[in-house]
Enzyme design. Structure first.
Site, PDB file in Angstrom:
ATOM      1  N   THR A 198      15.114  24.076  12.393  1.00 52.23           N
ATOM      2  CA  THR A 198      15.990  23.307  11.505  1.00 52.23           C
ATOM      3  C   THR A 198      15.713  23.633  10.043  1.00 52.23           C
ATOM      4  O   THR A 198      14.611  24.074   9.700  1.00 52.23           O
ATOM      5  CB  THR A 198      15.746  21.788  11.722  1.00 52.23           C
ATOM      6  OG1 THR A 198      16.721  21.045  11.008  1.00 52.23           O
ATOM      7  CG2 THR A 198      14.374  21.352  11.261  1.00 52.23           C
ATOM      8  N   ASP A 227      10.610  15.769  12.037  1.00 51.14           N
ATOM      9  CA  ASP A 227      10.032  15.723  13.379  1.00 51.14           C
ATOM     10  C   ASP A 227      10.015  17.095  14.058  1.00 51.14           C
ATOM     11  O   ASP A 227       9.158  17.378  14.901  1.00 51.14           O
ATOM     12  CB  ASP A 227      10.829  14.751  14.255  1.00 51.14           C
ATOM     13  CG  ASP A 227      12.283  15.175  14.383  1.00 51.14           C
ATOM     14  OD1 ASP A 227      12.888  15.567  13.362  1.00 51.14           O
ATOM     15  OD2 ASP A 227      12.815  15.148  15.514  1.00 51.14           O
ATOM     16  N   SER A 260      22.670  24.000   9.136  1.00 48.53           N
ATOM     17  CA  SER A 260      21.551  23.090   9.388  1.00 48.53           C
ATOM     18  C   SER A 260      20.335  23.803   9.979  1.00 48.53           C
ATOM     19  O   SER A 260      19.347  23.150  10.325  1.00 48.53           O
ATOM     20  CB  SER A 260      22.005  21.998  10.353  1.00 48.53           C
ATOM     21  OG  SER A 260      22.655  22.576  11.460  1.00 48.53           O
ATOM     22  N   GLY A 307      14.745  12.718  11.521  1.00 49.50           N
ATOM     23  CA  GLY A 307      13.325  12.921  11.813  1.00 49.50           C
ATOM     24  C   GLY A 307      12.428  11.887  11.174  1.00 49.50           C
ATOM     25  O   GLY A 307      11.326  11.628  11.661  1.00 49.50           O
ATOM     26  N   THR A 329      16.903  15.834  18.127  1.00 51.11           N
ATOM     27  CA  THR A 329      17.704  16.127  16.942  1.00 51.11           C
ATOM     28  C   THR A 329      18.097  14.808  16.286  1.00 51.11           C
ATOM     29  O   THR A 329      18.247  13.805  16.976  1.00 51.11           O
ATOM     30  CB  THR A 329      18.969  16.934  17.312  1.00 51.11           C
ATOM     31  OG1 THR A 329      19.796  17.084  16.142  1.00 51.11           O
ATOM     32  CG2 THR A 329      19.796  16.250  18.385  1.00 51.11           C
ATOM     33  N   GLY A 330      18.267  14.840  14.967  1.00 43.00           N
ATOM     34  CA  GLY A 330      18.673  13.616  14.280  1.00 43.00           C
ATOM     35  C   GLY A 330      17.753  13.302  13.121  1.00 43.00           C
ATOM     36  O   GLY A 330      17.157  14.205  12.532  1.00 43.00           O
ATOM     37  N   ARG A 333       9.005  17.636   2.204  1.00 43.14           N
ATOM     38  CA  ARG A 333       9.210  16.720   3.331  1.00 43.14           C
ATOM     39  C   ARG A 333       9.155  17.496   4.658  1.00 43.14           C
ATOM     40  O   ARG A 333       9.747  18.556   4.806  1.00 43.14           O
ATOM     41  CB  ARG A 333      10.568  16.040   3.165  1.00 43.14           C
ATOM     42  CG  ARG A 333      10.960  15.098   4.310  1.00 43.14           C
ATOM     43  CD  ARG A 333      11.894  15.762   5.285  1.00 43.14           C
ATOM     44  NE  ARG A 333      12.434  14.820   6.256  1.00 43.14           N
ATOM     45  CZ  ARG A 333      13.102  15.189   7.340  1.00 43.14           C
ATOM     46  NH1 ARG A 333      13.318  16.460   7.586  1.00 43.14           N
ATOM     47  NH2 ARG A 333      13.559  14.293   8.179  1.00 43.14           N
ATOM     48  N   VAL A 334       8.425  16.966   5.621  1.00 42.04           N
ATOM     49  CA  VAL A 334       8.376  17.562   6.959  1.00 42.04           C
ATOM     50  C   VAL A 334       9.014  16.581   7.924  1.00 42.04           C
ATOM     51  O   VAL A 334       8.646  15.408   7.956  1.00 42.04           O
ATOM     52  CB  VAL A 334       6.914  17.857   7.380  1.00 42.04           C
ATOM     53  CG1 VAL A 334       6.849  18.327   8.817  1.00 42.04           C
ATOM     54  CG2 VAL A 334       6.296  18.899   6.450  1.00 42.04           C
ATOM     55  N   THR A 354      20.158  19.932  14.062  1.00 41.86           N
ATOM     56  CA  THR A 354      19.088  20.864  14.437  1.00 41.86           C
ATOM     57  C   THR A 354      19.398  21.534  15.764  1.00 41.86           C
ATOM     58  O   THR A 354      20.106  20.955  16.578  1.00 41.86           O
ATOM     59  CB  THR A 354      17.793  20.029  14.582  1.00 41.86           C
ATOM     60  OG1 THR A 354      17.377  19.668  13.300  1.00 41.86           O
ATOM     61  CG2 THR A 354      16.699  20.743  15.309  1.00 41.86           C
TER      62      THR A 354
HETATM   63  C1  SD4 Z   1      14.850  16.566  10.586  1.00 42.68           C
HETATM   64  N1  SD4 Z   1      15.331  16.260  12.908  1.00 42.68           N
HETATM   65  O1  SD4 Z   1      14.388  17.372   9.806  1.00 42.68           O
HETATM   66  C2  SD4 Z   1      15.622  17.079  11.771  1.00 42.68           C
HETATM   67  C3  SD4 Z   1      17.062  17.158  11.440  1.00 42.68           C
HETATM   68  C4  SD4 Z   1      17.937  17.194  12.634  1.00 42.68           C
HETATM   69  O2  SD4 Z   1      19.944  17.071  13.626  1.00 42.68           O
HETATM   70  O3  SD4 Z   1      17.534  17.247  13.733  1.00 42.68           O
HETATM   71  N2  SD4 Z   1      19.173  17.083  12.533  1.00 42.68           N
HETATM   72  O4  SD4 Z   1      14.760  15.352  10.453  1.00 42.68           O
END
Ligand code: SD4
Length: 323
Positions: free
Chosen positions: A201, A214, A79, A237, A234-235, A211-212, A183
């Site tokens: 990430t 967060d 990731s 975005g 994280t998560g 795509r961008v 991330t």
């Molecule tokens: C995203 N926030 O590109 C990142 C992915 C991520 O844990 O954090 N995953 O959306």
């Protein structure tokens, strides 16, 4: 009662602070100890490397950068960086950002391809240019100019996963849905109130090209201010960007919340504004200038584990889940 004479006054706490102020500066805060706080299990070796760099004489910026380089360079971490899962067209596109709480300056890169350590490129955007964010082809050409070596970032494992995804007739696409992903976000305090935030990430797996998320956006994936603290996220975005997660946490801390309260306050707000966010994959970490920390997530589907390095002890812990 003993009359207050100059000697007694100077022995008192108030006297010491007053003297420091008279001598041209506020009394310095006590050293609260070096702390590194990162998301997920890959944050543990990252924190350990960061602590090693700092204790070896590096700056906090060096420490965060080199710490984050660990999962970026590890092909087993799918990731982040090298070995990160590619976009829908099979291209690995990396996002990263770093923010320095003293200068109140950040550097970031989005959609960077063929460079395995985007956090190092983000640092150079901050240090060598007047820009904050470089994206795509421009970010790549900047990295080449800075001496980074281009290389393929697909590994046999990430290629296999993309091929599997591509031929699966029911494959999930980001025209509609999101997928779990980990991330690295790292925040640090040097023990004297200087804070930093970094995030790196490969973004959501099989995302639409371009795509961008967060992570590389200042205020979302990173925020750091030596007057308050630092935060990272994280998560998903695509959800979190709409809440400017990191800066929202810092603002709550500036209003007096502890890092833990500030993290939970933001997550509660996310669920209140849109109940669907109860199912969202969201994790946040924060630290204040005194070295107090917070780590929280919304639900058990993506229970955030966080890595904490403090006083030479390196641990992997469960974050607080919103209830
Ligand atoms: C995203 N926030 O590109 C990142 C992915 C991520 O844990 O954090 N995953 O959306």
């Amino acid at each position: 009662m003993e009359p207050i004479n100059r000697r007694n006054f100077m022995k008192s706490v108030a006297g010491t602070a007053a003297l420091a102020a008279l001598e041209g500066g506020a009394a310095r805060a006590a050293d609260t100890g070096l702390v590194f706080l990162s998301t997920w299990a890959h944050g543990k070796p990252a924190n350990e490397r960061a602590a090693e760099i700092f204790k070896g004489g590096g700056s906090l910026l060096d420490a965060i950068e080199k710490g984050i380089n660990v999962p970026e360079s590890d092909p087993a971490v799918t990731s982040v960086g090298y070995g990160g899962l590619p976009n829908a067209e099979g291209v690995v596109e990396l996002d990263a950002a770093i923010m320095d709480g003293t200068r109140h300056r950040a550097g970031s890169v989005c959609n960077l391809h063929m460079i395995k350590n985007p956090i190092s490129v983000a640092r150079l955007v901050m240090e060598k240019t007047r820009h904050t964010t470089l994206a795509g082809e421009g970010a790549f050409r900047f990295a080449l100019k800075m001496g980074f070596e281009p290389q393929t970032l697909l590994t046999p494992e990430s290629l296999r996963k993309w091929e599997e995804w591509k031929v699966n007739p029911k494959h999930e696409t980001f025209w509609l849905d999101a997928e779990h992903h980990d991330t690295i976000g790292m925040v640090a305090n040097d023990g004297k109130g200087h804070v930093l935030s970094g995030c790196s990430t490969s973004g959501l797996a099989f995302k639409i090209p371009g795509r961008v998320g967060d992570s590389p956006l200042v205020g979302c994936g990173v925020y750091a201010d030596d007057n308050v603290g630092a935060a990272s996220a994280t998560g998903d975005g695509d959800v979190m960007t709409n809440y400017c997660t990191s800066v929202s946490i810092i603002h709550a801390m500036a209003r007096g919340a502890s890092p833990q309260e500030a993290c939970l306050e933001l997550l509660r707000h996310m669920v209140k504004t849109d109940p669907k966010n109860r199912e969202a994959q969201v994790g946040v970490v924060a630290i204040n200038t005194q070295g107090e920390i917070g780590a929280a997530c919304i639900n058990s589907r993506a229970r955030l584990k966080y890595a904490l390095w403090r006083n030479g002890e390196s641990q992997l812990l469960d974050s607080v889940m919103l209830i």
